[in-house]
Write a protein that holds these residues in place. Structure first.
Motif, PDB file in Angstrom:
ATOM      1  N   LEU A  21       0.750  -1.126  -0.049  1.00  0.00           N
ATOM      2  CA  LEU A  21      -0.075  -0.021  -0.075  1.00  0.00           C
ATOM      3  C   LEU A  21       0.913   1.169  -0.090  1.00  0.00           C
ATOM      4  N   GLY A  22       1.996   1.218   0.543  1.00  0.00           N
ATOM      5  CA  GLY A  22       2.848   2.352   0.497  1.00  0.00           C
ATOM      6  C   GLY A  22       3.861   2.427  -0.617  1.00  0.00           C
ATOM      7  N   ARG A  23       4.295   1.336  -1.304  1.00  0.00           N
ATOM      8  CA  ARG A  23       5.255   1.561  -2.273  1.00  0.00           C
ATOM      9  C   ARG A  23       5.489   0.150  -2.969  1.00  0.00           C
ATOM     10  N   GLU A  24       6.015   0.118  -4.064  1.00  0.00           N
ATOM     11  CA  GLU A  24       6.729  -0.942  -4.654  1.00  0.00           C
ATOM     12  C   GLU A  24       7.621  -1.828  -3.707  1.00  0.00           C
ATOM     13  N   MET A  25       7.769  -3.249  -3.655  1.00  0.00           N
ATOM     14  CA  MET A  25       8.645  -3.906  -2.940  1.00  0.00           C
ATOM     15  C   MET A  25       9.092  -5.165  -3.554  1.00  0.00           C
ATOM     16  N   CYS A  26      10.156  -5.705  -2.897  1.00  0.00           N
ATOM     17  CA  CYS A  26      10.807  -6.881  -3.320  1.00  0.00           C
ATOM     18  C   CYS A  26      10.504  -7.981  -2.299  1.00  0.00           C
ATOM     19  N   GLY A  27      10.704  -9.121  -2.418  1.00  0.00           N
ATOM     20  CA  GLY A  27      10.523 -10.218  -1.364  1.00  0.00           C
ATOM     21  C   GLY A  27      10.941  -9.931   0.014  1.00  0.00           C
ATOM     22  N   THR A  28      12.421  -9.484   0.117  1.00  0.00           N
ATOM     23  CA  THR A  28      13.011  -9.286   1.479  1.00  0.00           C
ATOM     24  C   THR A  28      12.367  -7.979   1.971  1.00  0.00           C
ATOM     25  N   GLU A  29      11.999  -7.074   1.500  1.00  0.00           N
ATOM     26  CA  GLU A  29      11.303  -5.881   1.893  1.00  0.00           C
ATOM     27  C   GLU A  29       9.948  -6.249   2.270  1.00  0.00           C
ATOM     28  N   ILE A  30       9.313  -7.250   1.726  1.00  0.00           N
ATOM     29  CA  ILE A  30       7.944  -7.603   2.165  1.00  0.00           C
ATOM     30  C   ILE A  30       8.032  -8.440   3.322  1.00  0.00           C
ATOM     31  N   SER A  31       8.846  -9.298   3.387  1.00  0.00           N
ATOM     32  CA  SER A  31       9.176 -10.132   4.874  1.00  0.00           C
ATOM     33  C   SER A  31       9.309  -9.334   6.042  1.00  0.00           C
ATOM     34  N   GLU A  32      10.150  -8.328   5.754  1.00  0.00           N
ATOM     35  CA  GLU A  32      10.744  -7.409   6.752  1.00  0.00           C
ATOM     36  C   GLU A  32       9.569  -6.501   7.307  1.00  0.00           C
ATOM     37  N   PHE A  33       8.687  -5.927   6.223  1.00  0.00           N
ATOM     38  CA  PHE A  33       7.638  -5.154   6.538  1.00  0.00           C
ATOM     39  C   PHE A  33       6.640  -5.963   7.313  1.00  0.00           C
ATOM     40  N   VAL A  34       6.201  -7.258   6.789  1.00  0.00           N
ATOM     41  CA  VAL A  34       5.093  -8.100   7.641  1.00  0.00           C
ATOM     42  C   VAL A  34       6.034  -8.567   9.079  1.00  0.00           C
ATOM     43  N   GLU A  35       7.119  -8.701   9.311  1.00  0.00           N
ATOM     44  CA  GLU A  35       7.673  -9.165  10.756  1.00  0.00           C
ATOM     45  C   GLU A  35       7.463  -7.909  11.550  1.00  0.00           C
ATOM     46  N   GLN A  36       7.994  -6.697  10.968  1.00  0.00           N
ATOM     47  CA  GLN A  36       8.029  -5.358  11.766  1.00  0.00           C
ATOM     48  C   GLN A  36       6.391  -5.062  12.238  1.00  0.00           C
ATOM     49  N   LYS A  37       5.592  -5.124  11.089  1.00  0.00           N
ATOM     50  CA  LYS A  37       4.249  -4.821  11.422  1.00  0.00           C
ATOM     51  C   LYS A  37       3.788  -5.561  12.445  1.00  0.00           C
ATOM     52  N   THR A  38       3.784  -6.812  12.457  1.00  0.00           N
ATOM     53  CA  THR A  38       3.258  -7.769  13.465  1.00  0.00           C
ATOM     54  C   THR A  38       3.950  -7.985  14.500  1.00  0.00           C
ATOM     55  N   GLY A  39       5.148  -7.521  14.744  1.00  0.00           N
ATOM     56  CA  GLY A  39       6.016  -7.553  15.887  1.00  0.00           C
ATOM     57  C   GLY A  39       6.559  -9.062  15.997  1.00  0.00           C
ATOM     58  N   GLY A  40       6.566  -9.610  14.762  1.00  0.00           N
ATOM     59  CA  GLY A  40       7.381 -11.003  14.791  1.00  0.00           C
ATOM     60  C   GLY A  40       6.094 -11.886  14.958  1.00  0.00           C
TER      61      GLY A  40
END
Length: 103
Positions: A21-40
């Motif tokens: 929703l914020g920007r284009e991403m690659c797989g690594t960035e997606i994984s990092e976003f999800v882990e950070q957003k959900t607190g792991g």
């Protein structure tokens, strides 16, 4: 216009779509976003992530925007935004129903 005809999104699916929703991403960035957003709480292994990305591409929810070697960049489509909004509305209704049950 319906976003997704194949039923509700799973939790990993929901967060992967949210990541775009914020920007284009690659797989690594997606994984990092999800882990950070959900607190792991939600962690995406490569198999899960790339299976979801392939499924989302097939359904027209995301599109690949560039490839640099093995790095692929994706963005959400209008159909993907619609699917995310529909799932958000469904989840809000579920929460409202649950809260009403306690009254």
């Amino acid at each position: 216009m319906s976003g997704r005809e194949k039923g509700p999104l799973t939790e990993p699916m929901y967060y992967v779509l949210m990541s775009f929703l914020g920007r284009e991403m690659c797989g690594t960035e997606i994984s990092e976003f999800v882990e950070q957003k959900t607190g792991g709480r939600v962690r995406l292994g490569p198999g899960t992530l790339y299976t979801l990305l392939a499924k989302f591409q097939e359904e027209g929810l995301i599109a690949e925007t560039s490839v640099d070697g093995r790095k692929r960049i994706y963005q959400i489509t209008d159909k993907g935004r619609t699917a995310f909004r529909e799932e958000l509305a469904r989840l809000r209704t579920c929460v409202d129903d649950g809260e009403e049950a306690f009254l």
